[in-house]
Scaffold this active site. Structure first.
Site, PDB file in Angstrom:
ATOM      1  NE  ARG A   7      -3.534   0.687   0.327  1.00 30.54           N
ATOM      2  CZ  ARG A   7      -4.490   1.190   1.101  1.00 30.54           C
ATOM      3  NH1 ARG A   7      -5.152   0.421   1.931  1.00 30.54           N
ATOM      4  NH2 ARG A   7      -4.804   2.468   1.032  1.00 30.54           N
ATOM      5  NE  ARG A  63      -0.669   3.134 -19.353  1.00 25.23           N
ATOM      6  CZ  ARG A  63      -1.733   3.705 -18.779  1.00 25.23           C
ATOM      7  NH1 ARG A  63      -1.735   4.992 -18.518  1.00 25.23           N
ATOM      8  NH2 ARG A  63      -2.793   2.992 -18.486  1.00 25.23           N
ATOM      9  CB  CYS A  74      -7.045   5.190 -12.592  1.00 22.84           C
ATOM     10  SG  CYS A  74      -5.337   5.466 -13.042  1.00 22.84           S
ATOM     11  CD  GLU A  77      -9.693   5.636  -2.037  1.00 24.76           C
ATOM     12  OE1 GLU A  77     -10.531   5.314  -1.174  1.00 24.76           O
ATOM     13  OE2 GLU A  77      -8.707   4.945  -2.314  1.00 24.76           O
ATOM     14  NE  ARG A  89      -6.451   6.236   0.684  1.00 30.15           N
ATOM     15  CZ  ARG A  89      -7.182   7.336   0.806  1.00 30.15           C
ATOM     16  NH1 ARG A  89      -7.682   7.908  -0.273  1.00 30.15           N
ATOM     17  NH2 ARG A  89      -7.437   7.850   1.997  1.00 30.15           N
ATOM     18  CE1 TYR A 107      -1.108   4.977   3.470  1.00 32.23           C
ATOM     19  CE2 TYR A 107       0.612   3.433   4.087  1.00 32.23           C
ATOM     20  CZ  TYR A 107      -0.683   3.686   3.693  1.00 32.23           C
ATOM     21  OH  TYR A 107      -1.558   2.650   3.512  1.00 32.23           O
ATOM     22  NE  ARG A 115      -2.933   2.014   8.516  1.00 35.31           N
ATOM     23  CZ  ARG A 115      -3.016   0.739   8.182  1.00 35.31           C
ATOM     24  NH1 ARG A 115      -3.628   0.377   7.075  1.00 35.31           N
ATOM     25  NH2 ARG A 115      -2.510  -0.181   8.963  1.00 35.31           N
TER      26      ARG A 115
END
Length: 120
Positions: A7, A63, A74, A77, A89, A107, A115
């Site tokens: 992540r 890319r 893609c 959210e 993210r 992050y 997080r």
């Protein structure tokens, strides 16, 4: 060799095409470096953006980094009212000999707040 999910997230200051691309390149590069991965280790990457980011697809930045033969997707959210704004993210699926406990989730920028327990 195991399949691992990594992540990551970052935040941009504005919905600006160059900011989205730059921040995504920085995030992908950091995930690769911190997890000692080669491009051939990457199975796929799912990118998401908060609904306030529409200026560019984050996958374009991957890319540009040479991930043209890697499946990239893609998505947006969900629009949670109290969510951190302008966040990109990713979830990368990779082949790795590293145990799950050694995977480095990344992050960056303001997204560190998402997080704090696992941010590097």
């Amino acid at each position: 060799m195991a399949v691992r999910a990594i992540r990551g997230a970052t935040q941009v200051d504005a919905d600006d095409r160059e900011q989205v691309l730059e921040a995504t390149r920085e995030l992908v590069s950091a995930v690769m470096e911190r997890n000692r991965l080669d491009r051939d280790d990457v199975i796929s990457i799912l990118f998401t953006a908060t609904p306030d980011l529409v200026s560019e697809f984050p996958a374009l930045a991957a890319r540009e980094l040479g991930f043209g033969d890697v499946p990239l997707m893609c998505a947006s959210e969900i629009a949670v009212p109290h969510a951190l704004p302008r966040v990109l993210r990713l979830m990368a699926h990779v082949e790795s000999d590293a145990p799950r406990s050694e995977i480095q989730h990344v992050y960056l920028r303001g997204a560190v707040a998402l997080r704090k327990d696992i941010a590097q």
